[in-house]
Design a protein around this motif. Structure first.
Motif, PDB file in Angstrom:
ATOM      1  N   ARG A 235      -3.798   5.499  10.597  1.00 17.96           N
ATOM      2  CA  ARG A 235      -2.869   4.660   9.850  1.00 17.96           C
ATOM      3  C   ARG A 235      -2.064   5.559   8.934  1.00 17.96           C
ATOM      4  O   ARG A 235      -2.453   6.687   8.651  1.00 17.96           O
ATOM      5  N   THR A 236      -1.010   4.996   8.432  1.00 18.40           N
ATOM      6  CA  THR A 236      -0.282   5.670   7.369  1.00 18.40           C
ATOM      7  C   THR A 236      -1.205   5.735   6.167  1.00 18.40           C
ATOM      8  O   THR A 236      -1.895   4.767   5.866  1.00 18.40           O
TER       9      THR A 236
ATOM     10  N   VAL B 294       3.035  10.038  -1.652  1.00 16.33           N
ATOM     11  CA  VAL B 294       2.741   9.433  -0.347  1.00 16.33           C
ATOM     12  C   VAL B 294       3.381  10.252   0.783  1.00 16.33           C
ATOM     13  O   VAL B 294       2.750  10.537   1.805  1.00 16.33           O
TER      14      VAL B 294
ATOM     15  N   ASN C 207       1.257  12.198   3.715  1.00 18.10           N
ATOM     16  CA  ASN C 207       1.447  11.856   5.133  1.00 18.10           C
ATOM     17  C   ASN C 207       1.892  13.056   5.959  1.00 18.10           C
ATOM     18  O   ASN C 207       1.463  13.242   7.095  1.00 18.10           O
TER      19      ASN C 207
ATOM     20  N   PHE D 227      -4.143   1.885   1.682  1.00 15.25           N
ATOM     21  CA  PHE D 227      -3.788   0.719   0.879  1.00 15.25           C
ATOM     22  C   PHE D 227      -4.515  -0.484   1.462  1.00 15.25           C
ATOM     23  O   PHE D 227      -4.450  -0.721   2.676  1.00 15.25           O
TER      24      PHE D 227
ATOM     25  N   MET E  97      -1.856   6.746   1.955  1.00 13.39           N
ATOM     26  CA  MET E  97      -1.092   6.715   0.705  1.00 13.39           C
ATOM     27  C   MET E  97      -1.057   8.139   0.140  1.00 13.39           C
ATOM     28  O   MET E  97      -0.513   9.011   0.775  1.00 13.39           O
TER      29      MET E  97
END
Lengths: 483, 446
Positions: free
Chosen positions: A370-371, A350, A354, A218, A373
């Protein structure tokens, strides 16, 4: 391998009454008639069915199994959508039928547009574009018309495109007559704000942005980006290829997008068809509504009408009204999910992505910590002697479709993985196990990967040869490459 | 209902694996005040039973060619579709696959496109065909674009007797470009040769016509092709593939690029889409063609196999230097056409074309005999013709609808000069009895 249909020889089945051949010469002057017979297959129905059934078995599809092709959103295609699209009252309507006898069809278009507006926050909508890239050109032509109308003296002839963008973005901008200028990504995978500011001159018409971007991330600075773009008098175009991540979660118009195309064949569960038909609806802010393609469906009282009177419309981008039966499928999807189901889509996509990234990161390097999407990118280990292509081909042997490979271009040897919300943990766990085993093979037995796939109907194909010795159609008696 | 297969327990396990309490913890990159926390204004969720019922109801508000005698054509044709076509295209292996980027597990799609390309080449006489474009209109635009690129000229002469919507689409794409479109008027339903001659010079990239044209009339394509070539311009046509069951192949009359709407090859009228953009051309222009192309090669086991080829033209490789921005095309519609042509064969296609033109000529002759009615053009036509009615044509069409007949297309909207005229179409599906019923109603005084 299956024969080519032209290699079958049997008595063709007839499907329509035989016509009197004398009628042709009676009504059509000789100058218009063909000198030679058309060469088409000569095959009975049984062989036609066996041939195409045999071909179908050579395909891998969503109905066969897990298809984690990043950026393509290969979610499950509900069967009820197919059933309703075949209803006579939908498949059998002529596009030029008078309005009074297509009220149901107009209602579907009108309501689907309102559903799309609700989930995106846009005020204007058209269903005319036939695909995502077709939606892009429509959106860019809207932007062009907007600038010409509002700032005719300001020459805005540049479109900014991030280095992570889909290939269609620069191709579309060039097709619409714009120069393409590339904007860099920073080490976090976001747009480099400094580079964006440097590139944002008064010659810029728009920034084309995919959010989440093709790294599955994102754009953290999206509000700042849209502020900068708008302050410069430019517009923000949204490539909605990745909208599945945001469905029910965020409205793109509220992030500052002025126009965005949707891929109904990604986000709204309509099938990909082996490369189409798709559908590329385009949503716009209030300011761009006057430029939308004609016709638009309007509602007066209980009745629906076609509205062609739009003085500033860009015109038509396709004959008739777009891929209506694809819109029907998306409409059925909305009715099935309803408010409650739509709210789950983005969040589940999402969570699934993840989970998958977290598990696979143990075996494959992930470039951005990072996380993610709805999708993510990973690569082979640098120490391995195998390439991403080898891994992808070996994934086939484990019974899955490979991810998108070598894209986005800024990640060396990228594998882009998108599970979608419809895949179960059970399926993903099987995939994770397979990829763990494959990672071990990459170290212990790299030759196995280089020879893969071994279980598919055909092995690796000589693509260079196909491009060199072009054989683009079947010709009887011609030497094939099999000599 | 939704199509999410994970149970709450699955989701809990996944959250646990990630070491977080809630999916909301994954959304930290999103501006928090932009996250939707309220219920969207959408209908309530429906079960499959309810969805089907709702769609059946809405479908019931439309007049279908299954229940009405349809005399509308104008680019969307109600031809018979053999049962083989939906049986094949409804196979999940075909319709739920993606573009064949992994050829080892996409041979079904690839080979069917290769066969489709072959059939289009055989029908048109062209050297190469692509895997499909969106529709007849966008295919025509792509052909004009290619012609200008190839000739490095910027003027294109387009017959006004080409489908009005195709001309509108071309105009939308080109209105701000260096390419200028000049429309050539028609006389007696055909392109005005004198007007064409006066505009045709060595600056012209292409002469563009439709065969049969929007009015169903047959253009003198042989002559037009020769005129174009004499000035070094390309000859571009838009064709109706079913008509090639009897009409001359475009290659025989010198076409350089052949486009067309492929809907008539096994696709339902579908309220205008999905349809099938046909694109074929001579070998010379192959490397400038838009869209996907499948080629034959061999695999590492020595077997015949197919791949997407000439990909350096396409957007995912040269990006802003691509020949077109097209990505998804209409592959499944090309499969429909492929199964349709395989089922019908040459003889079947000829029967369809012959029955269609016979029916149209039978209707035209009957209409010509009705007092007050007039057939506008005295030129040869295929299965459509323009007729002028004595009375109010909207009232006439309303009356026909009450008798379950969808009448001809009023041309006023597209050609103000033909404001009292209708375009009638007949396909092999219209029986003599249906045509006679139509004629009987046309004869009645309003």
């Amino acid at each position: 391998m299956e024969k080519v249909i032209f290699e079958y020889h049997s008595q063709p089945t007839s499907y329509v009454p035989a016509a009197d051949p004398a009628a042709v010469n009676k009504h059509i002057p000789a100058e218009f008639l063909g000198a030679e017979e058309v060469t088409l297959p000569q095959t009975c129905e049984q062989d036609v069915i066996r041939h195409f059934t045999a071909l179908s078995k050579l395909n891998y599809s969503v109905d066969n199994g897990f298809y984690p092709l990043g950026s393509c959103t290969m979610k499950y295609n509900p069967k009820v959508n197919e059933t309703v699209a075949d209803f006579d009252g939908l498949a059998g309507i002529h596009p030029y039928s008078p309005e009074e006898c297509v009220q149901g069809a107009l209602k579907i278009i009108y309501e689907l547009e309102s559903f799309l507006k609700e989930v995106s926050g846009f005020s204007g909508m058209t269903l005319q574009p036939a695909a995502g890239a077709h939606g892009e050109i429509t959106g860019i032509l809207l932007i062009k018309a907007y600038h010409q109308k509002n700032q005719p003296e300001q020459k805005r002839n540049v479109i900014l495109v991030p280095d992570t963008a889909h290939g269609t973005n620069p191709a579309t901008a060039a097709l619409a007559g714009y120069q393409v200028r590339q904007v860099k990504s920073d080490n976090q995978g976001d747009i480099d704000l400094e580079d964006l500011q440097q590139n944002l001159g008064l010659d810029v018409a728009a920034l084309m942005l995919t959010n989440p971007n093709t790294l599955g991330l994102f754009e953290k600075n999206i509000l700042e980006i849209s502020h900068l773009v708008h302050k410069n008098g430019a517009l923000l175009y949204g490539d909605g290829a990745n909208f599945n991540a945001l469905l029910g979660l965020v409205k793109p118009a509220e992030l500052g997008f002025d126009v965005m195309h949707f891929n109904l064949h990604k986000t709204f569960s309509t099938p990909h068809g082996g490369g189409g038909p798709g559908a590329g609806a385009v949503g716009t802010s209030k300011d761009l509504i006057p430029f939308l393609p004609v016709p638009q469906v309007i509602k007066k009282g209980k009745n629906y009408f076609w509205e062609y009177r739009q003085a500033n419309s860009i015109g038509k981008v396709r004959s008739f009204y777009g891929n209506f039966l694809i819109a029907v499928r998306a409409y059925a999807y909305f009715l099935a999910l309803g408010a409650e189901g739509i709210a789950k889509v983005g969040r589940q996509a999402v969570l699934n992505a993840n989970y998958l990234m977290h598990k696979l990161a143990k075996f494959y390097p992930v470039p951005y910590h990072r996380t993610c999407m709805h999708e993510f990118v990973m690569t082979p280990h640098q120490a391995w002697s195998v390439s991403t292509l080898d891994i992808a081909k070996r994934i086939i042997d484990y019974g899955f479709h490979p991810p998108t490979i070598y894209f986005p271009l800024i990640v060396h040897e990228a594998m882009m993985i998108e599970p979608t919300e419809t895949e179960t943990k059970e399926t993903m766990d099987t995939f994770i196990q397979a990829l763990e085993q494959l990672a071990a093979e990459a170290v212990q037995n790299p030759e196995l990967l280089k020879k893969a796939p071994l279980t598919s109907p055909v092995g690796r194909i000589d693509e260079a040869r196909a491009g060199r010795q072009l054989i683009l159609k079947y010709e009887k008696g011609r030497d094939t490459l099999l000599t | 209902m939704d199509y999410i297969g994970n149970t709450d327990a699955d989701n809990k396990d996944m959250l646990q694996a990630l070491g977080i309490a809630s999916t909301e913890d994954l959304l930290k990159d999103i501006p928090q005040d932009k996250i939707i926390r309220h219920c969207l204004a959408l209908p309530p969720a429906g079960s499959e039973l309810e969805v089907k019922k709702q769609l059946r109801e809405v479908a019931g508000q439309n007049a279908s060619v299954a229940d009405f005698s349809c005399f509308l054509g104008a680019g969307a044709y109600d031809h018979y579709i053999p049962s083989t076509v939906p049986v094949i295209t409804k196979r999940g292996e075909f319709y739920t696959a993606y573009t064949p980027y992994q050829p080892e597990i996409s041979q079904g799609t690839l080979q069917s496109i290769f066969e489709y390309q072959t059939m289009i080449c055989n029908l048109t006489g062209m050297d190469v065909a692509n895997a499909s474009l969106y529709d007849g209109a966008t295919a025509l635009y792509e052909a004009i674009h290619l012609a200008c690129e190839h000739t490095q000229r910027n003027i294109v002469l387009v017959a006004k007797a080409i489908h009005p919507e195709y001309r509108q689409v071309v105009h939308t794409y080109l209105k701000n470009s260096r390419i200028s479109i000049k429309e050539i008027p028609f006389i007696e339903g055909l392109i005005d040769l004198a007007a064409l001659k006066s505009q045709l010079n060595d600056q012209v990239a292409a002469v563009v016509v439709q065969q049969p044209n929007f009015f169903g009339c047959l253009e003198h394509v042989q002559q037009l092709g020769a005129m174009a070539h004499k000035q070094g311009a390309l000859f571009v046509t838009s064709i109706y593939p079913v008509s090639l069951g009897v009409l001359q192949k475009p290659a025989e009359y010198g076409a350089d690029i052949v486009t067309g709407e492929g809907q008539s090859l096994g696709l339902p009228v579908s309220f205008g889409g999905p349809y099938l953009g046909i694109f074929a051309c001579r070998q010379e222009f192959m490397r400038k063609m838009p869209g996907r192309i499948v080629g034959e090669s061999i695999d590492n086991r020595g077997q015949r196999a197919y791949v997407l080829t000439l990909q350096t033209r396409e957007q995912h490789i040269p990006r802003e230097r691509a020949t077109s921005n097209i990505c998804s095309n209409e592959a499944l519609c090309a499969l429909s056409a492929c199964v349709y042509l395989s089922s019908m064969g040459a003889a079947g296609l000829k029967d369809v074309a012959t029955a269609s033109l016979s029916g149209a000529h039978y209707l035209a002759a009957a209409v010509a005999r009705i007092p007050g009615w007039k057939i506008n053009f005295k030129t040869a036509f295929f299965n459509e013709f323009v007729a002028t009615a004595p009375g109010n044509i909207e009232a006439l069409n309303k009356k026909l609808l009450r008798k379950n007949i969808i009448g001809g297309l009023p041309l006023k909207k597209y050609y103000p000069e033909l404001k009292k005229s209708l375009l009638f179409c007949v396909t092999e599906k219209r029986t003599k009895a249906e045509i006679d019923t139509l004629v009987r109603i046309l004869k009645e005084k309003n």
